[in-house]
Design a protein around this motif. Structure first.
Motif, PDB file in Angstrom:
ATOM      1  N   GLY A  52       9.985  59.381  45.642  1.00 61.34           N
ATOM      2  CA  GLY A  52      10.242  58.007  45.214  1.00 61.34           C
ATOM      3  C   GLY A  52       9.563  57.782  43.883  1.00 61.34           C
ATOM      4  N   ASN A  53       9.491  56.545  43.469  1.00 61.26           N
ATOM      5  CA  ASN A  53       8.800  56.173  42.237  1.00 61.26           C
ATOM      6  C   ASN A  53       8.006  54.903  42.483  1.00 61.26           C
ATOM      7  N   VAL A  54       6.878  54.769  41.781  1.00 61.50           N
ATOM      8  CA  VAL A  54       6.112  53.527  41.861  1.00 61.50           C
ATOM      9  C   VAL A  54       7.014  52.422  41.329  1.00 61.50           C
ATOM     10  N   PRO A  55       7.323  51.428  42.175  1.00 63.13           N
ATOM     11  CA  PRO A  55       8.240  50.362  41.752  1.00 63.13           C
ATOM     12  C   PRO A  55       7.559  49.346  40.840  1.00 63.13           C
ATOM     13  N   ASP A  56       8.378  48.525  40.221  1.00 65.12           N
ATOM     14  CA  ASP A  56       7.850  47.425  39.406  1.00 65.12           C
ATOM     15  C   ASP A  56       7.413  46.309  40.345  1.00 65.12           C
ATOM     16  N   TYR A  57       6.129  46.097  40.465  1.00 59.58           N
ATOM     17  CA  TYR A  57       5.577  45.091  41.375  1.00 59.58           C
ATOM     18  C   TYR A  57       5.120  43.842  40.617  1.00 59.58           C
ATOM     19  N   THR A  58       5.562  43.698  39.374  1.00 57.37           N
ATOM     20  CA  THR A  58       5.197  42.532  38.558  1.00 57.37           C
ATOM     21  C   THR A  58       5.586  41.250  39.287  1.00 57.37           C
ATOM     22  N   GLY A  59       4.653  40.320  39.394  1.00 58.07           N
ATOM     23  CA  GLY A  59       4.911  39.037  40.033  1.00 58.07           C
ATOM     24  C   GLY A  59       4.584  38.997  41.512  1.00 58.07           C
ATOM     25  N   PHE A  60       4.299  40.130  42.118  1.00 60.62           N
ATOM     26  CA  PHE A  60       3.980  40.184  43.543  1.00 60.62           C
ATOM     27  C   PHE A  60       2.467  40.053  43.742  1.00 60.62           C
ATOM     28  N   ASP A  61       2.056  39.235  44.715  1.00 66.14           N
ATOM     29  CA  ASP A  61       0.642  39.173  45.102  1.00 66.14           C
ATOM     30  C   ASP A  61       0.292  40.381  45.968  1.00 66.14           C
ATOM     31  N   THR A  62       1.208  40.763  46.851  1.00 66.68           N
ATOM     32  CA  THR A  62       1.071  41.969  47.667  1.00 66.68           C
ATOM     33  C   THR A  62       2.390  42.723  47.577  1.00 66.68           C
ATOM     34  N   TYR A  63       2.349  44.011  47.822  1.00 65.78           N
ATOM     35  CA  TYR A  63       3.559  44.815  47.748  1.00 65.78           C
ATOM     36  C   TYR A  63       3.519  45.867  48.843  1.00 65.78           C
ATOM     37  N   THR A  64       4.589  45.940  49.638  1.00 65.91           N
ATOM     38  CA  THR A  64       4.698  46.925  50.706  1.00 65.91           C
ATOM     39  C   THR A  64       5.487  48.127  50.215  1.00 65.91           C
ATOM     40  N   TYR A  65       4.926  49.326  50.399  1.00 61.71           N
ATOM     41  CA  TYR A  65       5.638  50.579  50.143  1.00 61.71           C
ATOM     42  C   TYR A  65       5.305  51.476  51.321  1.00 61.71           C
ATOM     43  N   LEU A  66       6.154  51.430  52.353  1.00 61.47           N
ATOM     44  CA  LEU A  66       5.890  52.091  53.622  1.00 61.47           C
ATOM     45  C   LEU A  66       6.990  53.083  53.939  1.00 61.47           C
ATOM     46  N   ILE A  67       6.631  54.353  54.063  1.00 60.71           N
ATOM     47  CA  ILE A  67       7.576  55.401  54.428  1.00 60.71           C
ATOM     48  C   ILE A  67       7.406  55.666  55.917  1.00 60.71           C
ATOM     49  N   THR A  68       8.520  55.645  56.651  1.00 59.11           N
ATOM     50  CA  THR A  68       8.525  55.961  58.074  1.00 59.11           C
ATOM     51  C   THR A  68       9.390  57.189  58.269  1.00 59.11           C
ATOM     52  N   ASP A  69       8.855  58.216  58.902  1.00 55.67           N
ATOM     53  CA  ASP A  69       9.590  59.460  59.109  1.00 55.67           C
ATOM     54  C   ASP A  69       9.658  59.758  60.604  1.00 55.67           C
ATOM     55  N   THR A  70      10.878  60.054  61.083  1.00 49.47           N
ATOM     56  CA  THR A  70      11.092  60.370  62.488  1.00 49.47           C
ATOM     57  C   THR A  70      11.855  61.688  62.582  1.00 49.47           C
ATOM     58  N   LEU A 149      12.405  53.825  53.869  1.00 49.42           N
ATOM     59  CA  LEU A 149      11.403  53.216  52.997  1.00 49.42           C
ATOM     60  C   LEU A 149      11.499  51.708  53.173  1.00 49.42           C
ATOM     61  N   THR A 150      10.365  51.063  53.467  1.00 49.25           N
ATOM     62  CA  THR A 150      10.284  49.610  53.512  1.00 49.25           C
ATOM     63  C   THR A 150       9.495  49.168  52.295  1.00 49.25           C
ATOM     64  N   TYR A 151      10.088  48.258  51.508  1.00 46.80           N
ATOM     65  CA  TYR A 151       9.427  47.833  50.280  1.00 46.80           C
ATOM     66  C   TYR A 151       9.597  46.336  50.075  1.00 46.80           C
ATOM     67  N   SER A 152       8.676  45.743  49.345  1.00 51.20           N
ATOM     68  CA  SER A 152       8.738  44.314  49.020  1.00 51.20           C
ATOM     69  C   SER A 152       9.867  44.074  48.033  1.00 51.20           C
ATOM     70  N   ASN A 153      10.591  42.944  48.222  1.00 50.55           N
ATOM     71  CA  ASN A 153      11.691  42.678  47.293  1.00 50.55           C
ATOM     72  C   ASN A 153      11.716  41.255  46.751  1.00 50.55           C
TER      73      ASN A 153
END
Length: 176
Positions: A52-70, A149-153
């Motif tokens: 993946g890539n570090v996303p643009d989190y500009t404007g976010f107070d918190t940011y979720t970047y969670l990978i779940t593998d099954t 991937l779960t991420y803040s949007n």
């Protein structure tokens, strides 16, 4: 005044007049998964890489970047094998890694604190690697392995998005 849009149709917020500034699309969160082998024998180890890539989190107070593998029953996760690289730096110690998620020995999560300035810069490549053993249950089935991937949007509401699963398949070549 500038009117800027992205390929996905999202509007961009410019905070600079620099003509060479990089613009990162908040809706573009690349995510893929690959195996070092797609055909292996029972008892062999397969190494998976999630990119993946570090996303643009500009404007976010918190940011979720969670990978779940099954992983499927045809694979046995190698506990403690997860590594996390962001750019050229080892970021594993900054991440939260949970194994045996939902009481499933073949499920783990990796939470990457992308807003932490020590993790890397926006756009840096994220590489999560781990290994799994092809076990006896793979003989009668194709071993599938999926990740999401779960991420803040939305920085205003804190909403999150989960990607569709990306899968890798490993075929066994011996019959027991």
């Amino acid at each position: 005044y500038y009117f800027v849009t992205s390929a996905s149709g999202a509007l961009c917020n410019l905070t600079t007049t620099d003509p060479n500034a990089k613009i990162y699309d908040k809706t573009d969160v690349p995510f893929k998964k690959e195996a070092n082998k797609t055909n292996d024998d029972v008892g062999q180890t397969v190494t998976y890489t999630i990119t993946g890539n570090v996303p643009d989190y500009t404007g976010f107070d918190t940011y979720t970047y969670l990978i779940t593998d099954t992983m499927s029953e045809g694979l046995t996760y190698t506990k403690g094998s997860v590594t996390v690289m962001v750019g050229d730096a080892d970021a594993k110690s900054a991440c939260t890694i949970a194994e045996n998620v939902d009481s499933n020995a073949n499920k783990f999560t990796v939470s990457i604190p992308v807003k932490d300035s020590t993790i890397g810069a926006i756009g840096d490549e994220i590489l999560v690697t781990y290994s799994a053993l092809v076990n006896e249950n793979a003989v009668v089935q194709i071993s599938k392995n999926s990740a999401t991937l779960t991420y803040s949007n939305n920085p205003s509401t804190g909403d999150e998005t989960t990607t569709n699963p990306v899968e890798e398949t490993v075929y066994t070549s011996k019959i027991a």
